[in-house]
Scaffold this motif. Structure first.
Motif, PDB file in Angstrom:
ATOM      1  N   LEU A 148       8.993  -3.107 -10.500  1.00 34.94           N
ATOM      2  CA  LEU A 148       8.040  -4.101 -10.004  1.00 34.94           C
ATOM      3  C   LEU A 148       6.605  -3.669 -10.301  1.00 34.94           C
ATOM      4  CD1 LEU A 148       7.431  -6.696  -8.471  1.00 34.94           C
ATOM      5  CD2 LEU A 148       7.616  -5.419  -6.331  1.00 34.94           C
ATOM      6  N   ARG A 149       6.331  -2.390 -10.155  1.00 32.61           N
ATOM      7  CA  ARG A 149       4.994  -1.878 -10.434  1.00 32.61           C
ATOM      8  C   ARG A 149       4.635  -2.082 -11.919  1.00 32.61           C
ATOM      9  NH1 ARG A 149       2.423   1.532  -7.212  1.00 32.61           N
ATOM     10  NH2 ARG A 149       4.407   2.190  -6.286  1.00 32.61           N
ATOM     11  N   VAL A 150       5.591  -1.808 -12.803  1.00 34.66           N
ATOM     12  CA  VAL A 150       5.358  -2.009 -14.240  1.00 34.66           C
ATOM     13  C   VAL A 150       5.125  -3.491 -14.540  1.00 34.66           C
ATOM     14  CG1 VAL A 150       6.427  -1.865 -16.527  1.00 34.66           C
ATOM     15  CG2 VAL A 150       6.661   0.037 -14.912  1.00 34.66           C
TER      16      VAL A 150
ATOM     17  N   MET B  12       5.483  -1.501   0.893  1.00 36.99           N
ATOM     18  CA  MET B  12       5.610  -1.445  -0.566  1.00 36.99           C
ATOM     19  C   MET B  12       4.670  -2.454  -1.218  1.00 36.99           C
ATOM     20  SD  MET B  12       8.879  -2.499  -2.924  1.00 36.99           S
ATOM     21  CE  MET B  12       8.696  -4.194  -2.333  1.00 36.99           C
ATOM     22  N   PHE B  13       4.634  -3.681  -0.693  1.00 35.01           N
ATOM     23  CA  PHE B  13       3.753  -4.694  -1.266  1.00 35.01           C
ATOM     24  C   PHE B  13       2.281  -4.319  -1.087  1.00 35.01           C
ATOM     25  CE2 PHE B  13       7.343  -7.900  -0.485  1.00 35.01           C
ATOM     26  CZ  PHE B  13       7.755  -7.821  -1.807  1.00 35.01           C
ATOM     27  N   ARG B  14       1.932  -3.790   0.080  1.00 32.55           N
ATOM     28  CA  ARG B  14       0.536  -3.390   0.305  1.00 32.55           C
ATOM     29  C   ARG B  14       0.122  -2.292  -0.669  1.00 32.55           C
ATOM     30  NH1 ARG B  14       1.898  -3.719   5.773  1.00 32.55           N
ATOM     31  NH2 ARG B  14       2.113  -1.451   5.871  1.00 32.55           N
ATOM     32  N   LYS B  15       1.003  -1.341  -0.891  1.00 35.29           N
ATOM     33  CA  LYS B  15       0.705  -0.234  -1.794  1.00 35.29           C
ATOM     34  C   LYS B  15       0.439  -0.739  -3.208  1.00 35.29           C
ATOM     35  CE  LYS B  15       2.474   4.353  -3.010  1.00 35.29           C
ATOM     36  NZ  LYS B  15       3.609   5.301  -2.840  1.00 35.29           N
ATOM     37  N   MET B  16       1.109  -1.814  -3.587  1.00 35.97           N
ATOM     38  CA  MET B  16       0.913  -2.394  -4.919  1.00 35.97           C
ATOM     39  C   MET B  16      -0.172  -3.463  -4.935  1.00 35.97           C
ATOM     40  SD  MET B  16       4.791  -2.798  -6.381  1.00 35.97           S
ATOM     41  CE  MET B  16       6.032  -1.534  -6.101  1.00 35.97           C
TER      42      MET B  16
END
Length: 291
Positions: free
Chosen positions: A193-195, A259-263
């Motif tokens: 997801l990050r990529v 996880m969403f906040r971190k991204m």
């Protein structure tokens, strides 16, 4: 030839979502999602009030009078709907299953896209890719997307978000707006997801049922995981059991939110049996204010 009953259901979805698109979404779509950029259109003679930074000095030197460059926003975008059709989407306790909500939501987003002259594509996935339609324009194309959302009979039962995102990476050559619609009952997809987030504008939409969050007090019940098939019996009249279940679900949700906040992603959380328009409105308003 599409059977009459199928066509009636497709048209029903089209009618149900048309007022949402016209009244609530279409106006904010342009501001919320940027096109591919600004491209040069033409030059014209300078007029009083023009920004001197737009003067084309080469043309001005040749013509002996000032000319300015005109630009236009390149609006056309590709919008991709990545839709989770795993077995957990069949659950629903408020007169609507998660899949029914996903279908109406997907139709709304698709019609919003083509109303703004954007292309829209669809990828349906479980623990494998079930169906993939490349981005195109036009009402007939959206009606086909709705048919797949309504009637695709998935082979898989589990959820593999990483495989869906990998498929997007292989097939989407240009930057797209990606609506990732799932209940996110999966693990191990964070890196992918990050990529994906680096290349595309990814908007996670989490589909939730209230009874997945809190257990009702209805005595002895048997819970079955629709994806794994595992069952467990729980006495829901026990306050301790209900509290433990609620704490477990809250911890899972907190982990997903973190996880969403971190991204730095903006998830939209929508519940079955409830109005999905207001969460979408809030999302568009936030996007517009940050534009």
């Amino acid at each position: 030839m599409i059977p009459r009953e199928v066509m009636q259901n497709i048209r029903r979805i089209q009618i149900n979502t048309s007022h949402v698109v016209d009244d609530l979404l279409a106006g904010g779509w342009h501001s919320a999602f940027k096109g591919r950029g600004i491209e040069f259109e033409e030059v014209r003679p300078y007029q009083v009030g023009d920004d001197i930074r737009t003067i084309d000095w080469n043309v001005t030197a040749r013509a002996g009078e000032p000319f300015v460059k005109l630009f236009r926003e390149e609006r056309e975008m590709s919008v991709m709907l990545l839709v989770d059709l795993s077995a957990s989407q069949s659950f629903g306790s408020h007169h609507q299953t998660k899949r029914e909500l996903v279908t109406e939501l997907g139709a709304t987003l698709a019609f919003s896209a083509i109303k703004n002259n954007d292309k829209v594509g669809l990828t349906l996935f479980t623990d494998q890719i079930e169906k993939a339609l490349p981005p195109r324009t036009g009402t007939r194309h959206v009606l086909r997307l709705i048919r797949e959302l309504l009637y695709c009979d998935p082979i898989g039962r589990g959820t593999d978000l990483r495989a869906a995102l990998d498929h997007l990476g292989r097939t989407a050559s240009r930057r797209s707006v990606v609506f990732l619609i799932s209940d996110f009952q999966d693990e191990g997809f964070e890196r992918t997801l990050r990529v994906t987030r680096r290349k595309h504008d990814v908007v996670p939409i989490q589909i939730v049922d209230r009874h997945e969050v809190t257990m009702p007090n209805v005595g002895l019940i048997r819970l079955r995981d629709p994806e794994s098939g595992k069952t467990v019996s729980i006495d829901s009249s026990s306050r301790r059991h209900r509290r433990a279940y609620a704490e477990l679900m809250a911890a899972r949700q907190a982990s997903t939110d973190a996880m969403f906040r971190k991204m730095r992603m903006e998830p939209i959380r929508i519940f079955t049996g409830e109005d999905y328009v207001e969460p979408l409105q809030r999302f568009f308003r936030r996007r517009e204010s940050h534009a």
